[in-house]
Scaffold this active site. Sequence first.
Site, PDB file in Angstrom:
ATOM      1  N   GLU A 131       0.870  -1.185   0.000  1.00 54.96           N
ATOM      2  CA  GLU A 131       0.000   0.000   0.000  1.00 54.96           C
ATOM      3  C   GLU A 131       0.903   1.230   0.000  1.00 54.96           C
ATOM      4  OE1 GLU A 131      -2.754  -0.346   3.293  1.00 54.96           O
ATOM      5  OE2 GLU A 131      -3.740  -2.082   2.364  1.00 54.96           O
ATOM      6  N   GLY A 133       1.435   3.333   2.194  1.00 50.65           N
ATOM      7  CA  GLY A 133       2.108   3.520   3.480  1.00 50.65           C
ATOM      8  C   GLY A 133       2.903   2.319   3.960  1.00 50.65           C
ATOM      9  N   ARG A 287      37.764  -4.366 -26.849  1.00 48.28           N
ATOM     10  CA  ARG A 287      38.278  -3.017 -26.572  1.00 48.28           C
ATOM     11  C   ARG A 287      39.782  -3.081 -26.282  1.00 48.28           C
ATOM     12  NH1 ARG A 287      37.027   2.231 -27.520  1.00 48.28           N
ATOM     13  NH2 ARG A 287      37.665   3.588 -25.796  1.00 48.28           N
ATOM     14  N   GLN A 298      45.439  -7.546 -16.123  1.00 46.69           N
ATOM     15  CA  GLN A 298      45.050  -8.433 -15.016  1.00 46.69           C
ATOM     16  C   GLN A 298      43.868  -7.879 -14.201  1.00 46.69           C
ATOM     17  OE1 GLN A 298      47.731  -9.328 -11.681  1.00 46.69           O
ATOM     18  NE2 GLN A 298      47.595 -11.462 -12.319  1.00 46.69           N
ATOM     19  N   HIS A 357      32.803  -1.575 -19.599  1.00 47.39           N
ATOM     20  CA  HIS A 357      32.399  -0.865 -20.825  1.00 47.39           C
ATOM     21  C   HIS A 357      32.924   0.570 -20.880  1.00 47.39           C
ATOM     22  CE1 HIS A 357      29.607  -4.187 -21.483  1.00 47.39           C
ATOM     23  NE2 HIS A 357      29.322  -3.684 -22.655  1.00 47.39           N
ATOM     24  N   GLY A 359      33.166   4.430 -20.859  1.00 48.09           N
ATOM     25  CA  GLY A 359      32.152   5.450 -21.161  1.00 48.09           C
ATOM     26  C   GLY A 359      30.976   4.884 -21.937  1.00 48.09           C
ATOM     27  N   GLU A 382       9.750  -8.491  -3.652  1.00 45.85           N
ATOM     28  CA  GLU A 382       9.628  -9.768  -2.915  1.00 45.85           C
ATOM     29  C   GLU A 382      10.411  -9.741  -1.602  1.00 45.85           C
ATOM     30  OE1 GLU A 382       6.955 -11.879  -4.827  1.00 45.85           O
ATOM     31  OE2 GLU A 382       8.400 -11.063  -6.165  1.00 45.85           O
ATOM     32  N   THR A 384      12.938  -6.766   0.783  1.00 44.63           N
ATOM     33  CA  THR A 384      14.253  -6.129   0.680  1.00 44.63           C
ATOM     34  C   THR A 384      15.332  -6.998   1.340  1.00 44.63           C
ATOM     35  OG1 THR A 384      14.002  -5.003   2.786  1.00 44.63           O
ATOM     36  CG2 THR A 384      13.176  -3.828   0.845  1.00 44.63           C
ATOM     37  N   GLU A 386      17.085  -6.312   3.873  1.00 44.39           N
ATOM     38  CA  GLU A 386      16.934  -6.305   5.336  1.00 44.39           C
ATOM     39  C   GLU A 386      15.887  -7.331   5.765  1.00 44.39           C
ATOM     40  OE1 GLU A 386      17.104  -3.459   3.494  1.00 44.39           O
ATOM     41  OE2 GLU A 386      19.142  -3.014   4.131  1.00 44.39           O
TER      42      GLU A 386
HETATM   43  C1  LIG Z   1       8.940  -2.222  -9.499  1.00 40.69           C
HETATM   44  C2  LIG Z   1       8.249  -2.744  -8.291  1.00 40.69           C
HETATM   45  C3  LIG Z   1       7.284  -3.732  -8.430  1.00 40.69           C
HETATM   46  C4  LIG Z   1       6.581  -4.193  -7.299  1.00 40.69           C
HETATM   47  N1  LIG Z   1       5.593  -5.125  -7.469  1.00 40.69           N
HETATM   48  C5  LIG Z   1       4.801  -5.472  -6.404  1.00 40.69           C
HETATM   49  C6  LIG Z   1       3.669  -6.349  -6.567  1.00 40.69           C
HETATM   50  O1  LIG Z   1       3.417  -6.869  -7.654  1.00 40.69           O
HETATM   51  N2  LIG Z   1       2.856  -6.556  -5.495  1.00 40.69           N
HETATM   52  C7  LIG Z   1       3.103  -6.017  -4.272  1.00 40.69           C
HETATM   53  O2  LIG Z   1       2.334  -6.260  -3.341  1.00 40.69           O
HETATM   54  N3  LIG Z   1       4.199  -5.211  -4.073  1.00 40.69           N
HETATM   55  C8  LIG Z   1       5.045  -4.929  -5.107  1.00 40.69           C
HETATM   56  N4  LIG Z   1       6.131  -4.098  -4.926  1.00 40.69           N
HETATM   57  C9  LIG Z   1       6.348  -3.507  -3.626  1.00 40.69           C
HETATM   58  C10 LIG Z   1       7.539  -4.112  -2.917  1.00 40.69           C
HETATM   59  O3  LIG Z   1       7.223  -5.398  -2.467  1.00 40.69           O
HETATM   60  C11 LIG Z   1       7.910  -3.147  -1.779  1.00 40.69           C
HETATM   61  O4  LIG Z   1       8.421  -1.963  -2.366  1.00 40.69           O
HETATM   62  C12 LIG Z   1       8.939  -3.762  -0.849  1.00 40.69           C
HETATM   63  O5  LIG Z   1       8.372  -4.817  -0.121  1.00 40.69           O
HETATM   64  C13 LIG Z   1       9.502  -2.708   0.129  1.00 40.69           C
HETATM   65  O6  LIG Z   1       8.477  -2.004   0.750  1.00 40.69           O
HETATM   66  P1  LIG Z   1       8.513  -0.400   0.801  1.00 40.69           P
HETATM   67  O7  LIG Z   1       8.798   0.083  -0.569  1.00 40.69           O
HETATM   68  O8  LIG Z   1       7.244   0.053   1.427  1.00 40.69           O
HETATM   69  O9  LIG Z   1       9.725  -0.057   1.725  1.00 40.69           O
HETATM   70  P2  LIG Z   1       9.672   0.041   3.329  1.00 40.69           P
HETATM   71  O10 LIG Z   1       9.018  -1.176   3.886  1.00 40.69           O
HETATM   72  O11 LIG Z   1       9.119   1.351   3.704  1.00 40.69           O
HETATM   73  O12 LIG Z   1      11.215  -0.004   3.670  1.00 40.69           O
HETATM   74  C14 LIG Z   1      12.070   1.117   3.472  1.00 40.69           C
HETATM   75  C15 LIG Z   1      13.496   0.726   3.910  1.00 40.69           C
HETATM   76  O13 LIG Z   1      13.487   0.352   5.288  1.00 40.69           O
HETATM   77  C16 LIG Z   1      13.998  -0.971   5.441  1.00 40.69           C
HETATM   78  N5  LIG Z   1      13.266  -1.631   6.538  1.00 40.69           N
HETATM   79  C17 LIG Z   1      11.915  -1.784   6.670  1.00 40.69           C
HETATM   80  N6  LIG Z   1      11.619  -2.445   7.798  1.00 40.69           N
HETATM   81  C18 LIG Z   1      12.821  -2.742   8.402  1.00 40.69           C
HETATM   82  C19 LIG Z   1      13.191  -3.424   9.610  1.00 40.69           C
HETATM   83  N7  LIG Z   1      12.279  -3.977  10.410  1.00 40.69           N
HETATM   84  N8  LIG Z   1      14.503  -3.501   9.916  1.00 40.69           N
HETATM   85  C20 LIG Z   1      15.437  -2.971   9.100  1.00 40.69           C
HETATM   86  N9  LIG Z   1      15.157  -2.314   7.941  1.00 40.69           N
HETATM   87  C21 LIG Z   1      13.859  -2.208   7.605  1.00 40.69           C
HETATM   88  C22 LIG Z   1      13.755  -1.645   4.101  1.00 40.69           C
HETATM   89  O14 LIG Z   1      14.617  -2.754   3.918  1.00 40.69           O
HETATM   90  C23 LIG Z   1      14.020  -0.507   3.148  1.00 40.69           C
HETATM   91  O15 LIG Z   1      15.412  -0.375   2.968  1.00 40.69           O
HETATM   92  C24 LIG Z   1       6.880  -3.675  -6.027  1.00 40.69           C
HETATM   93  C25 LIG Z   1       7.894  -2.706  -5.897  1.00 40.69           C
HETATM   94  C26 LIG Z   1       8.572  -2.247  -7.000  1.00 40.69           C
HETATM   95  C27 LIG Z   1       9.626  -1.191  -6.836  1.00 40.69           C
END
Ligand SMILES: Cc1cc2nc3c(=O)[nH]c(=O)nc-3n(C[C@H](O)[C@H](O)[C@H](O)COP(=O)(O)OP(=O)(O)OC[C@H]3O[C@@H](n4cnc5c(N)ncnc54)[C@H](O)[C@@H]3O)c2cc1C
Length: 404
Positions: A131, A133, A287, A298, A357, A359, A382, A384, A386
């Site tokens: 979502e 948020g 290149r 190397q 590569h 430039g 899927e 991050t 963390e």
């Molecule tokens: C191109 C793209 C396609 C996507 N497709 C889908 C999809 O098909 N369906 C879907 O549901 N979602 C999808 N997502 C969403 C994706 O799963 C989320 O972006 C991801 O899970 C991270 O959530 P967030 O962006 O809210 O980051 P946040 O959860 O806000 O995290 C921000 C940062 O804080 C870190 N963090 C958060 N909690 C903790 C913790 N407890 N301890 C330490 N570090 C923490 C995170 O690792 C990150 O570095 C997609 C995202 C992108 C960019």
Amino acid sequence: MARLAQTAGLTDIQQEILSTVRDFVDKEIIPVATELEHRDEYPQQIVDGLKELGLFGLMIPEEYGGLGESLLTYALCVEEIARGWMSVSGIINTHFIVAYMIKQHGTQEQKDHFLPKMAAGDVRGAFSMSEPGLGSDVAAITSKAVKDGDEYVLNGQKMWLTNGGTSTLVAVLVRSDEGHSPEETAAKPHKSMTTFLVEKEPGFGEVRPGLTIPGKIDKMGYKGVDTTELIMDGLRIPADRVLGGTTGRGFYQMMDGVEVGRVNVAARGCGVAQRAFELGVSYAQQRHTFGKPIAQHQAIQFKLAEMATKVEAAHAMMVNAARKKDSGERNDLEAGMAKYLASEYCKEVVEDAFRIHGGYGFSKEYEIERLYREAPMLLIGEGTAEIQKMIIGRRLLEEYRLQG
Ligand SMILES: Cc1cc2nc3c(=O)[nH]c(=O)nc-3n(C[C@H](O)[C@H](O)[C@H](O)COP(=O)(O)OP(=O)(O)OC[C@H]3O[C@@H](n4cnc5c(N)ncnc54)[C@H](O)[C@@H]3O)c2cc1C
């Protein structure tokens, strides 16, 4: 070019499927990928080709019209496809997760209704947890379903749906507090979540009464595949479209789906890294600087050695995670490790190929420019790095718990 990332012990059928997919990637994907990506164009012709190859039904059981193949076969196909163009692997990945969730958790009626059409690629799946948020913190979901007779009424906003526009079936995770007091919900938020199977028209705008897909999010990479928001405003869904027929199980169903999805993200990292290595090793022999091909310096050879070692290590871990799941065992530790390592290594291998590569890596004429913008998505999608480390750490403490 297939000397790295070989997989021992494949059956004749697996080898045949992989060789067909590799051929398709070399002939139909690699030659057009960069141009389509720069135009942010949906690869309809490639998708039609994948449909013909039966890839949308690769893991769907034969009784529902699929090929009934293993997670390993699927992951190796994804690796090949991502080697050609990561966005194409994204088009089948969400479909695969939804089909897997229906196969594992759906009612018989849901399996009979959806799986044959999904196997044919006529119904295409997307899944929606994130979502505006929240992403990592899935239990904090605020979108909500409230029961009204034989239906549920869904309200809320979703973010980052891969294939949000092109799909016709979205597995949406929302809160449904039925039978729980506010205190119970607060104490165990993941027990009050439900996955709904939401059918819709493809495209943008109001795609079903109460359901709007506003438009494509403009992304730095991973173009061609559409990523969207999803807005539910009084969306009415019949009770028989609750995945598995019982509310309150959605969190676990989604986590199961994401676990196999993680193997796939690892496979994508392997594929993109392989392509980056191929591009780097080829350019390094063409290149010349200081009177010889840069591959003869190397420092560049060391880079190639590191890149190839990372490609091999990531592939081995990905194959291990897929085989564990195929054997019926829990694989969250292996899938988390494979996803974490493959996505980090992919970023590093792509960066090294980019540096090789010089430039020209900065020019849009060279494929590595596209890979450089694609690799970061694997660090986020899927779960991050963390989040993977949290899963890995928890599992290690379970396995190595001190006795007494
Ligand atoms: C191109 C793209 C396609 C996507 N497709 C889908 C999809 O098909 N369906 C879907 O549901 N979602 C999808 N997502 C969403 C994706 O799963 C989320 O972006 C991801 O899970 C991270 O959530 P967030 O962006 O809210 O980051 P946040 O959860 O806000 O995290 C921000 C940062 O804080 C870190 N963090 C958060 N909690 C903790 C913790 N407890 N301890 C330490 N570090 C923490 C995170 O690792 C990150 O570095 C997609 C995202 C992108 C960019």
